[in-house]
Scaffold this active site. Structure first.
Site, short mmCIF file in Angstrom:
data_model
loop_
_atom_site.label_atom_id
_atom_site.label_comp_id
_atom_site.label_asym_id
_atom_site.label_seq_id
_atom_site.Cartn_x
_atom_site.Cartn_y
_atom_site.Cartn_z
N TYR A 1 10.17 6.39 -6.78
CA TYR A 1 10.14 4.96 -6.45
C TYR A 1 10.72 4.13 -7.59
CZ TYR A 1 8.22 0.30 -5.70
OH TYR A 1 8.07 -1.05 -5.54
N HIS B 1 14.80 -11.04 -9.06
CA HIS B 1 14.06 -11.55 -7.90
C HIS B 1 12.61 -11.84 -8.22
CE1 HIS B 1 12.24 -7.56 -6.77
NE2 HIS B 1 11.39 -8.32 -6.13
N ARG C 1 -37.55 -22.48 -23.48
CA ARG C 1 -38.40 -21.30 -23.39
C ARG C 1 -37.65 -20.08 -22.89
NH1 ARG C 1 -43.13 -20.92 -19.10
NH2 ARG C 1 -42.89 -23.19 -19.21
N ASN D 1 3.82 -9.39 0.88
CA ASN D 1 4.87 -8.40 0.67
C ASN D 1 5.08 -7.56 1.93
OD1 ASN D 1 5.48 -5.49 -1.27
ND2 ASN D 1 6.80 -7.28 -1.29
N ALA D 2 5.22 -8.26 3.08
CA ALA D 2 5.42 -7.60 4.37
C ALA D 2 4.35 -6.55 4.65
CB ALA D 2 6.81 -6.97 4.45
N ALA D 3 3.10 -6.89 4.29
CA ALA D 3 1.92 -6.04 4.51
C ALA D 3 1.95 -4.76 3.69
CB ALA D 3 1.72 -5.72 5.98
N ASN D 4 2.91 -4.63 2.78
CA ASN D 4 2.86 -3.51 1.83
C ASN D 4 1.68 -3.72 0.89
OD1 ASN D 4 3.76 -1.26 0.17
ND2 ASN D 4 4.54 -2.80 -1.26
#
Length: 523
Positions: free
Chosen positions: A60, A89, A303, A432-435
Site C-alpha cells: 500500500y 492533496h 474537605r 473517505n468514501a467509507a474507507n
C-alpha cells in the site's frame, strides 16, 4: 566579545524517550541525538524497503494509490510522483497554526516513531527531522483538518511542505517565516522525498501525540498550583486539616488522593491559621447542646479536596502512561517488521483511539478541577461564607469599590465555557468514501482538552490573586501565622501583582498570571 550560550543538553533517542525528555526537546531546552542502535535499525528498515521495491511487492502507498484508491496499482517509475502527490492533496489544513512548542512536539513524535525502524524512511529524511528539532524553528501547521484515523495526515503533510522549503516556519516568538527564509535562518537542507518517505512522514498519530504531550506538561504545573492554592485557602478560611489526615487516605488508597492529601498537609506545615484538632476528641455535656457558630466540618471544596484533586491526578497519570506508549510506538501503515518475517504488514496502528479517549478523560478531569477552583473563589469572595472577610475582598468602602466581583463572575463564565463541549471521541463520522468508516477524532479531542487547560489556568490565576488579597486581609501584610509555604507563595505573587487597594482592570494581570501558571510550578 559576546558571551557564548552554554550548549543544550542532549537527549539520546534509541527505542524510548520519556515525556520530560520529549518536552525538553519540543520546548527547545534540549537537542536530540539519534543513538547508534536506532540509526542501525533505520538503515536496516530502509534496506528492507529497498528489497520490497526490487521484488515489486504489492504494498500500500508504494505500488498502490491511497485510501479507497488502493485498488489502483502504480508502476515503480511513478513512486516519486505518487509520494509528492500524497503531500499535495493532504496539505489542506485550515485554522490557526499550532504554537511553536506543540508543532515541534509533533515533529518529535514523528521522529520517535520512525526511529523504531519499521517505516522504511530514508536516512536523509530522518536527518532533516533531527536538524529541524535542533534549530530554533518549528513548522507552521494549521490546527484543523485531521480526523485522527489514518493518523494525522493533514497536519503532517504541512510539516513535510515546511521541510521541503515550500511551507512556512515559525521562530520561537511565533513570527512566521516563508520556506526559503526558514531554511536559510535554520541552516537547513530541504527535504528530498524518496521511496515511501512521504507516507512514512504523514501516516501516524504524531499531531495528537504532540498536543497531548504539551497538555500533560501544562497539567502537571496546574495540578501543583491547585494543591498550593487549596492549602492557602485553608489558611485564609481557618480550614480544618482533619479531613486531610493520612489515616483517611490509607483507608481509601487511591494514589492520587494519598498524594494530594500529603502535599496539602505539607503546604500548611507550620501554619497557625488552620484548625488541627480532631472533632471527636471533644466530649459533649448538657451545656453544649444547641447550635454552634460554625460547623465542625468544612464545606466540600476544602474537605474533599484530596478526593477531587486526587481523582484528577490519577486521570493525568493514566493519560501519561498511554501517551508514553503512543509516543514510543510505530503508528505507520504499512510497517516493515524488523525481524523480516514478512515483507510488510498492513494494519491500523495509525488509529488514534487511545489518545482520543485519554484526551477526553483528561479534559473531563480538568473541567472538574476547574470547577473546584471556581467554587473556592465563590466561597472566598462571599461574605456569608468567607468567615469574616470583606465582600469580594475589597479594601475600600463597600459599594464604592467592588473588589474581585468582576473577576469572580469571569471565573464562572470560564467554567461555563469549559462545560459547553463534551468528549470528541464519541462523535465518529464516516469519511473517505467509507474507507475510514470509523475515526478517532483524537486530534480534536487533544485540541479541545488544551482549550480547557487554558481556561483552568485562567480560573486558577483568579483564585491566586484572590488568595493573595485574602491572606493579607486576614493576616496583615506580614502574613502573621501563615505557613512558610504560604508566605513564599503570596510574596512571589506580590512581586508581579500588587494588592487591590482600589478597583482596577484585572484582565491583563489574569492573563499574564495564567501564562505563568502553565509554565512553572509554585514555590
Amino acid at each position: 566579545m559576546l558571551a557564548m550560550s552554554p550548549p543544550k543538553p542532549a537527549v539520546e533517542l534509541d527505542r524510548h524517550i520519556d515525556l520530560d525528555q520529549a518536552h525538553a526537546v519540543a520546548s527547545g531546552g534540549a537537542r536530540i541525538v539519534l543513538a547508534p542502535p536506532a540509526r542501525d535499525r533505520c538503515r536496516a528498515s530502509e534496506a528492507r524497503l529497498g528489497a520490497v521495491i526490487r521484488e515489486a511487492r504489492h504494498v500500500y502507498g508504494l505500488t498502490t494509490g491511497f485510501g479507497p484508491l488502493a485498488n489502483r496499482l502504480i508502476s515503480g517509475e511513478n513512486v516519486r510522483t505518487l509520494q509528492a502527490n500524497l503531500v499535495h492533496h493532504l496539505a489542506s489544513g485550515v485554522g490557526p497554526v499550532l504554537d511553536w512548542t506543540t508543532a515541534r512536539a509533533m515533529v518529535l513524535a514523528r521522529l520517535v516513531s520512525i526511529a523504531q525502524g519499521a517505516s522504511g524512511a530514508s536516512e536523509g529524511t530522518i536527518a532533516r527531522l533531527i536538524d529541524l528539532l535542533n534549530s530554533e524553528l518549528a513548522p507552521a501547521v494549521p490546527s484543523r483538518g485531521t480526523v485522527g484515523a489514518s493518523g494525522d495526515l493533514t497536519p503532517l503533510a504541512h510539516m513535510v511542505l515546511c521541510l521541503q522549503g515550500r511551507g512556512d516556519f515559525l521562530d520561537r516568538d511565533g513570527t512566521r517565516l516563508d520556506g526559503a527564509e526558514g531554511l536559510r535562518r535554520g541552516r537547513l537542507q530541504p527535504l528530498d522525498l524518496s521511496h515511501r518517505d512521504a507516507l512514512a512522514l504523514v501516516n501516524g498519530t504524531s499531531a495528537m501525540t504532540g498536543i497531548a504531550l504539551v497538555n500533560a506538561h501544562a497539567c502537571r504545573h496546574l495540578g501543583n498550583w491547585a494543591v498550593a492554592l487549596t492549602a492557602l485557602l485553608a489558611e485564609c478560611l481557618r480550614g480544618r486539616t482533619e479531613a486531610w489526615a493520612a489515616a483517611l487516605s490509607d483507608l481509601r488508597p487511591h494514589p492520587g488522593q494519598k498524594d494530594a492529601a500529603a502535599r496539602l498537609r505539607a503546604r500548611v506545615d507550620g501554619s497557625a491559621r488552620v484548625v488541627r484538632h480532631v472533632i471527636a476528641e471533644r466530649r459533649l455535656d448538657a451545656g453544649d447542646i444547641g447550635t454552634e457558630p460554625e460547623a465542625g466540618q468544612d464545606a466540600y471544596s476544602l474537605r474533599c479536596a484530596p478526593q477531587v484533586l486526587g481523582a484528577g491526578f490519577d486521570t493525568l497519570a493514566w493519560h501519561d502512561r498511554v501517551l508514553t506508549i503512543e509516543l514510543n510506538a510505530v503508528t505507520d501503515n504499512p510497517v516493515f517488521p524488523p525481524d523480516g518475517s514478512v515483507p510488510a504488514l498492513h494494519g491500523g496502528n495509525f488509529m488514534g483511539q487511545h489518545v482520543a479517549l485519554t484526551s477526553d478523560a483528561l479534559a473531563t478531569a480538568v473541567t472538574v478541577l476547574a470547577g473546584l477552583a471556581e467554587r473556592q473563589i465563590a466561597r472566598l469572595t462571599d461574605e456569608r461564607l468567607n468567615r469574616g472577610l470583606p465582600p469580594f475582598l475589597h479594601r475600600g468602602p463597600a459599594g464604592l469599590n467592588s473588589g474581585f466581583m468582576g473577576a469572580q463572575v469571569t471565573a464562572t463564565a470560564l467554567l461555563a465555557e469549559m462545560r459547553a463541549t463534551g468528549p470528541a471521541s464519541i462523535h465518529s463520522i464516516s469519511t473517505n468514501a467509507a474507507n475510514q468508516d470509523v475515526v478517532s477524532l483524537g486530534t480534536i479531542a487533544a485540541r479541545l482538552c488544551r482549550e480547557k487547560i487554558d481556561r483552568w489556568a485562567e480560573i486558577l490565576a483568579i483564585l491566586a490573586l484572590c488568595l493573595a488579597q485574602a491572606a493579607e486581609l486576614r493576616c496583615g501584610s506580614g502574613l502573621d501565622g501563615v505557613s512558610p509555604a504560604g508566605k513564599k507563595l503570596v510574596q512571589a505573587l506580590r512581586e508581579q501583582f500588587p494588592p487591590l487597594e482600589t478597583d482596577r482592570p484585572l484582565g491583563q494581570e489574569i492573563a499574564a498570571l495564567a501564562t505563568h501558571l502553565l509554565q512553572q510550578s509554585p514555590v
